[in-house]
Structure formats: C-alpha cells, structure tokens
Motif scaffolding. Sequence first.
Motif, short mmCIF file in Angstrom:
data_model
loop_
_atom_site.label_atom_id
_atom_site.label_comp_id
_atom_site.label_asym_id
_atom_site.label_seq_id
_atom_site.Cartn_x
_atom_site.Cartn_y
_atom_site.Cartn_z
N THR A 26 -30.60 17.90 17.17
CA THR A 26 -31.42 17.45 16.04
C THR A 26 -32.08 18.67 15.40
O THR A 26 -33.19 18.59 14.89
CB THR A 26 -32.48 16.44 16.51
OG1 THR A 26 -33.27 17.03 17.54
CG2 THR A 26 -31.84 15.15 17.01
N ALA A 27 -31.38 19.81 15.44
CA ALA A 27 -31.94 21.09 15.01
C ALA A 27 -32.13 21.19 13.50
O ALA A 27 -32.88 22.05 13.04
CB ALA A 27 -31.07 22.25 15.49
N PRO A 94 -37.96 27.17 20.50
CA PRO A 94 -36.87 27.78 19.74
C PRO A 94 -36.82 27.21 18.32
O PRO A 94 -37.26 26.09 18.08
CB PRO A 94 -35.62 27.36 20.52
CG PRO A 94 -35.99 26.04 21.10
CD PRO A 94 -37.47 26.16 21.44
N VAL A 95 -36.28 27.99 17.39
CA VAL A 95 -36.06 27.48 16.04
C VAL A 95 -35.20 26.23 16.16
O VAL A 95 -34.24 26.19 16.91
CB VAL A 95 -35.37 28.56 15.17
CG1 VAL A 95 -34.95 27.99 13.83
CG2 VAL A 95 -36.30 29.76 14.98
N GLY A 126 -40.05 20.49 21.11
CA GLY A 126 -39.89 21.66 21.94
C GLY A 126 -38.47 22.15 22.16
O GLY A 126 -38.27 23.23 22.69
N ASP A 127 -37.47 21.34 21.79
CA ASP A 127 -36.11 21.85 21.81
C ASP A 127 -35.26 21.08 20.80
O ASP A 127 -35.76 20.15 20.16
CB ASP A 127 -35.51 21.90 23.23
CG ASP A 127 -35.00 20.58 23.75
OD1 ASP A 127 -34.93 20.44 24.98
OD2 ASP A 127 -34.64 19.68 22.97
N ILE A 128 -34.00 21.46 20.67
CA ILE A 128 -33.17 20.89 19.61
C ILE A 128 -32.59 19.53 19.95
O ILE A 128 -31.79 18.99 19.18
CB ILE A 128 -32.04 21.86 19.20
CG1 ILE A 128 -31.09 22.12 20.37
CG2 ILE A 128 -32.61 23.16 18.67
CD1 ILE A 128 -29.81 22.84 19.98
N HIS A 129 -32.98 18.95 21.06
CA HIS A 129 -32.49 17.63 21.46
C HIS A 129 -33.63 16.63 21.66
O HIS A 129 -33.41 15.56 22.20
CB HIS A 129 -31.70 17.73 22.77
CG HIS A 129 -30.49 18.61 22.67
ND1 HIS A 129 -29.33 18.22 22.08
CD2 HIS A 129 -30.29 19.88 23.07
CE1 HIS A 129 -28.45 19.20 22.11
NE2 HIS A 129 -29.02 20.23 22.71
#
Length: 160
Positions: A26-27, A94-95, A126-129
């Motif tokens: 979901t980035a 992270p971005v 906090g993360d892309i998921h």
Amino acid sequence: MSLASVRRFLDEHAPDIDLIELDTSTATVPLAAAAHGVAPGQIAKTLSLRIGERVVLVVTPGDRRLDNKKMKAALGGKPRFLEADDVARLTGHPVGGVCPFGLATPLPVLCDVALQAYDVVLPAAGDIHSAIRIAPQRMADLTGAQWVDVCAEPVAAESS
C-alpha cells in the motif's frame, strides 16, 4: 521496527484501534485505495518536509498536492521533501509507510483541513503493508497535530 513502534504507540494511546496488515503493498495512494476499497482522498499520506531548518510532517488527503503558496504562508517558507535516508532516520518509518505515529524523533505534525471532509481516513502504520482506520480529528488529537490549509484542490483523474 517501524511497525512495532506504531503498534506500541497504539497500544499505549489508542488500544481500541486495530492495525490493518495486508499481503499487498500500500506504498502508493492508488495501491492503498484499491487495497482498502476507499476513495484516494481517504488515504492520509504523510509527507516529510524541511522548511528552512525545520522538519515537519504534513498529513494530506491522497488525492491532493501541496500548494507552495499556502505552505509558504502557513509555515514561512518553501517546503522541500526529505531524502529517503533522512525520512527513515527521523521518523523511523520507510517511505511508503510513513505515518505520524510511533516516531523515532518528536516532530511537529500538521494535518490539512481537507481531511475533515471524511469520517474515516487511512494513514499508513509504519510499513508499506499496514494502515489504520481513524477519524481525522482523532488522528490530530493523538499526534498533537495542528490543522492547516496547505493543499491545492484534488487533481482530476486523467482521461484516457
């Protein structure tokens, strides 16, 4: 570590909010909106910016861009995006997973007033998921955010 810091923040400050973890990334706003079945504007993207020597986080609707004139008026200078290494070092996230929760460094959080058009928004967690579902005012309250008007109108979808 980033997801863990958000989980600790929520456990301490908002134990009733569930962390949503997905198998898909979901980035980006389109990926997040599709994965969660919401409008792009409901994706609360967190931007890491430097204005002069100040670093701030600005949470905006996913379908909006910053308006440089509004930013300069509200914050006294032209914003510049942080480099990915600085984002990770200062936020601990992270971005693509940056959010205003569980930060590695205390940073001022600003929320664009356009978020108030929604009952629920989904910032990353906090993360892309990961993400959470939260009312915009509650997000602002939990993070000590200041409401500002710094976004342009939504970008219209391009026609094919």
